[in-house]
Design a protein around this motif. Structure first.
Motif, PDB file in Angstrom:
ATOM      1  N   GLY A   1       3.648   8.952  -0.226  1.00  0.00           N
ATOM      2  CA  GLY A   1       4.633   8.067  -0.834  1.00  0.00           C
ATOM      3  C   GLY A   1       5.133   6.964   0.069  1.00  0.00           C
ATOM      4  O   GLY A   1       5.874   6.088  -0.370  1.00  0.00           O
ATOM      5  N   LYS A   2       4.752   6.985   1.350  1.00  0.00           N
ATOM      6  CA  LYS A   2       5.205   5.942   2.278  1.00  0.00           C
ATOM      7  C   LYS A   2       4.657   4.585   1.844  1.00  0.00           C
ATOM      8  O   LYS A   2       3.483   4.447   1.520  1.00  0.00           O
ATOM      9  N   ARG A   3       5.534   3.594   1.856  1.00  0.00           N
ATOM     10  CA  ARG A   3       5.198   2.232   1.425  1.00  0.00           C
ATOM     11  C   ARG A   3       4.926   1.360   2.642  1.00  0.00           C
ATOM     12  O   ARG A   3       5.732   1.341   3.580  1.00  0.00           O
ATOM     13  N   LEU A   4       3.823   0.614   2.606  1.00  0.00           N
ATOM     14  CA  LEU A   4       3.450  -0.261   3.713  1.00  0.00           C
ATOM     15  C   LEU A   4       3.171  -1.664   3.188  1.00  0.00           C
ATOM     16  O   LEU A   4       2.465  -1.833   2.201  1.00  0.00           O
ATOM     17  N   GLY A   5       3.678  -2.668   3.871  1.00  0.00           N
ATOM     18  CA  GLY A   5       3.297  -4.040   3.561  1.00  0.00           C
ATOM     19  C   GLY A   5       1.945  -4.335   4.183  1.00  0.00           C
ATOM     20  O   GLY A   5       1.712  -3.993   5.347  1.00  0.00           O
ATOM     21  N   VAL A   6       1.039  -4.925   3.419  1.00  0.00           N
ATOM     22  CA  VAL A   6      -0.299  -5.241   3.916  1.00  0.00           C
ATOM     23  C   VAL A   6      -0.655  -6.674   3.521  1.00  0.00           C
ATOM     24  O   VAL A   6      -0.049  -7.252   2.622  1.00  0.00           O
ATOM     25  N   LEU A   7      -1.645  -7.223   4.184  1.00  0.00           N
ATOM     26  CA  LEU A   7      -2.177  -8.538   3.848  1.00  0.00           C
ATOM     27  C   LEU A   7      -3.662  -8.367   3.560  1.00  0.00           C
ATOM     28  O   LEU A   7      -4.427  -7.930   4.428  1.00  0.00           O
ATOM     29  N   MET A   8      -4.049  -8.683   2.330  1.00  0.00           N
ATOM     30  CA  MET A   8      -5.457  -8.566   1.931  1.00  0.00           C
ATOM     31  C   MET A   8      -6.225  -9.801   2.372  1.00  0.00           C
ATOM     32  O   MET A   8      -5.728 -10.917   2.295  1.00  0.00           O
ATOM     33  N   SER A   9      -7.479  -9.573   2.801  1.00  0.00           N
ATOM     34  CA  SER A   9      -8.377 -10.681   3.118  1.00  0.00           C
ATOM     35  C   SER A   9      -9.806 -10.241   2.808  1.00  0.00           C
ATOM     36  O   SER A   9     -10.056  -9.082   2.495  1.00  0.00           O
ATOM     37  N   ASP A  10     -10.721 -11.179   2.865  1.00  0.00           N
ATOM     38  CA  ASP A  10     -12.150 -10.893   2.684  1.00  0.00           C
ATOM     39  C   ASP A  10     -12.385 -10.033   1.437  1.00  0.00           C
ATOM     40  O   ASP A  10     -12.989  -8.973   1.493  1.00  0.00           O
ATOM     41  N   LEU A  11     -11.918 -10.514   0.299  1.00  0.00           N
ATOM     42  CA  LEU A  11     -11.964  -9.768  -0.960  1.00  0.00           C
ATOM     43  C   LEU A  11     -13.325  -9.857  -1.618  1.00  0.00           C
ATOM     44  O   LEU A  11     -13.919 -10.930  -1.705  1.00  0.00           O
ATOM     45  N   SER A  12     -13.828  -8.726  -2.069  1.00  0.00           N
ATOM     46  CA  SER A  12     -15.068  -8.678  -2.847  1.00  0.00           C
ATOM     47  C   SER A  12     -14.841  -7.794  -4.058  1.00  0.00           C
ATOM     48  O   SER A  12     -13.777  -7.211  -4.233  1.00  0.00           O
ATOM     49  N   TYR A  13     -15.833  -7.670  -4.887  1.00  0.00           N
ATOM     50  CA  TYR A  13     -15.741  -6.885  -6.109  1.00  0.00           C
ATOM     51  C   TYR A  13     -15.367  -5.431  -5.829  1.00  0.00           C
ATOM     52  O   TYR A  13     -14.591  -4.835  -6.559  1.00  0.00           O
ATOM     53  N   ASP A  14     -15.888  -4.878  -4.731  1.00  0.00           N
ATOM     54  CA  ASP A  14     -15.678  -3.446  -4.498  1.00  0.00           C
ATOM     55  C   ASP A  14     -14.772  -3.102  -3.329  1.00  0.00           C
ATOM     56  O   ASP A  14     -14.559  -1.931  -3.029  1.00  0.00           O
ATOM     57  N   GLY A  15     -14.173  -4.106  -2.678  1.00  0.00           N
ATOM     58  CA  GLY A  15     -13.283  -3.784  -1.564  1.00  0.00           C
ATOM     59  C   GLY A  15     -12.703  -5.018  -0.906  1.00  0.00           C
ATOM     60  O   GLY A  15     -12.865  -6.136  -1.377  1.00  0.00           O
ATOM     61  N   CYS A  16     -12.015  -4.780   0.207  1.00  0.00           N
ATOM     62  CA  CYS A  16     -11.410  -5.882   0.959  1.00  0.00           C
ATOM     63  C   CYS A  16     -11.043  -5.391   2.348  1.00  0.00           C
ATOM     64  O   CYS A  16     -11.191  -4.215   2.669  1.00  0.00           O
TER      65      CYS A  16
ATOM     66  N   ALA B   1       0.860  -1.186   0.000  1.00  0.00           N
ATOM     67  CA  ALA B   1       0.000   0.000   0.000  1.00  0.00           C
ATOM     68  C   ALA B   1       0.892   1.230   0.000  1.00  0.00           C
ATOM     69  O   ALA B   1       1.843   1.315   0.784  1.00  0.00           O
ATOM     70  N   TYR B   2       0.600   2.148  -0.892  1.00  0.00           N
ATOM     71  CA  TYR B   2       1.309   3.427  -0.932  1.00  0.00           C
ATOM     72  C   TYR B   2       0.374   4.519  -0.448  1.00  0.00           C
ATOM     73  O   TYR B   2      -0.731   4.665  -0.975  1.00  0.00           O
ATOM     74  N   ARG B   3       0.833   5.249   0.569  1.00  0.00           N
ATOM     75  CA  ARG B   3       0.060   6.380   1.080  1.00  0.00           C
ATOM     76  C   ARG B   3       0.258   7.568   0.155  1.00  0.00           C
ATOM     77  O   ARG B   3       1.156   7.580  -0.695  1.00  0.00           O
ATOM     78  N   GLN B   4      -0.550   8.584   0.330  1.00  0.00           N
ATOM     79  CA  GLN B   4      -0.462   9.780  -0.498  1.00  0.00           C
ATOM     80  C   GLN B   4       0.895  10.471  -0.377  1.00  0.00           C
ATOM     81  O   GLN B   4       1.362  11.086  -1.325  1.00  0.00           O
TER      82      GLN B   4
ATOM     83  N   ILE C   1      -5.312   5.361  -0.597  1.00  0.00           N
ATOM     84  CA  ILE C   1      -4.075   4.616  -0.782  1.00  0.00           C
ATOM     85  C   ILE C   1      -4.088   3.983  -2.172  1.00  0.00           C
ATOM     86  O   ILE C   1      -5.137   3.868  -2.802  1.00  0.00           O
ATOM     87  N   THR C   2      -2.915   3.575  -2.614  1.00  0.00           N
ATOM     88  CA  THR C   2      -2.791   2.800  -3.840  1.00  0.00           C
ATOM     89  C   THR C   2      -2.295   1.421  -3.457  1.00  0.00           C
ATOM     90  O   THR C   2      -1.276   1.288  -2.784  1.00  0.00           O
ATOM     91  N   LEU C   3      -3.037   0.383  -3.849  1.00  0.00           N
ATOM     92  CA  LEU C   3      -2.653  -0.994  -3.561  1.00  0.00           C
ATOM     93  C   LEU C   3      -1.992  -1.603  -4.786  1.00  0.00           C
ATOM     94  O   LEU C   3      -2.552  -1.553  -5.884  1.00  0.00           O
ATOM     95  N   VAL C   4      -0.818  -2.168  -4.584  1.00  0.00           N
ATOM     96  CA  VAL C   4      -0.142  -2.901  -5.647  1.00  0.00           C
ATOM     97  C   VAL C   4      -0.212  -4.378  -5.257  1.00  0.00           C
ATOM     98  O   VAL C   4       0.342  -4.783  -4.232  1.00  0.00           O
ATOM     99  N   ILE C   5      -0.925  -5.152  -6.079  1.00  0.00           N
ATOM    100  CA  ILE C   5      -1.195  -6.555  -5.779  1.00  0.00           C
ATOM    101  C   ILE C   5      -0.466  -7.396  -6.819  1.00  0.00           C
ATOM    102  O   ILE C   5      -0.986  -7.656  -7.907  1.00  0.00           O
ATOM    103  N   PHE C   6       0.753  -7.771  -6.529  1.00  0.00           N
ATOM    104  CA  PHE C   6       1.597  -8.469  -7.489  1.00  0.00           C
ATOM    105  C   PHE C   6       0.990  -9.791  -7.931  1.00  0.00           C
ATOM    106  O   PHE C   6       1.038 -10.139  -9.101  1.00  0.00           O
ATOM    107  N   GLU C   7       0.418 -10.550  -6.998  1.00  0.00           N
ATOM    108  CA  GLU C   7      -0.145 -11.866  -7.306  1.00  0.00           C
ATOM    109  C   GLU C   7      -1.255 -11.773  -8.360  1.00  0.00           C
ATOM    110  O   GLU C   7      -1.452 -12.690  -9.141  1.00  0.00           O
ATOM    111  N   LEU C   8      -1.987 -10.657  -8.380  1.00  0.00           N
ATOM    112  CA  LEU C   8      -3.079 -10.479  -9.332  1.00  0.00           C
ATOM    113  C   LEU C   8      -2.701  -9.556 -10.487  1.00  0.00           C
ATOM    114  O   LEU C   8      -3.513  -9.297 -11.366  1.00  0.00           O
ATOM    115  N   GLY C   9      -1.485  -9.032 -10.461  1.00  0.00           N
ATOM    116  CA  GLY C   9      -1.049  -8.135 -11.522  1.00  0.00           C
ATOM    117  C   GLY C   9      -1.864  -6.871 -11.584  1.00  0.00           C
ATOM    118  O   GLY C   9      -2.206  -6.398 -12.672  1.00  0.00           O
TER     119      GLY C   9
END
Length: 94
Positions: free
Chosen positions: A28-43, A23-26, A57-65
């Motif tokens: 520019g700070k970078r944070l490691g996060v763990l996504m769970s409970d994923l749905s079409y519009d959020g998690c 997760a990138y904050r506005q 925030i901006t989420l970069v999800i490498f596993e899902l590209g």
């Protein structure tokens, strides 16, 4: 990649997943996060940092590209609920 991510996310109403992401904050700070409970519009996100409701925030999800804009909707301890916004232009182009 936008279609791949959205198709995967909407396959079920909510998916019990554990996907590491960045997760990138506005600021520019970078944070490691763990996504769970994923749905079409959020998690839900697990994060070891203070993030406030309504923060974008901006989420970069490498596993899902995927790279997704998100807004924090609620915070409980180290768990956040986020609503997805738009995919980045770079992610849509691939």
């Amino acid at each position: 990649m936008h279609d791949k991510f959205m198709d995967w996310a909407r396959a079920e109403e909510r998916r019990g997943v554990e996907i590491p992401a960045i997760a990138y904050r506005q600021d520019g700070k970078r944070l490691g996060v763990l996504m769970s409970d994923l749905s079409y519009d959020g998690c839900q996100l697990k994060v070891h940092d203070n993030i406030a409701a309504d923060e974008e925030i901006t989420l970069v999800i490498f596993e899902l590209g995927a790279e997704v804009l998100a807004t924090v909707k609620w915070v409980r301890d180290e768990t956040l609920g986020v609503r997805f916004g738009e995919m980045s232009k770079a992610a849509e182009a691939t």
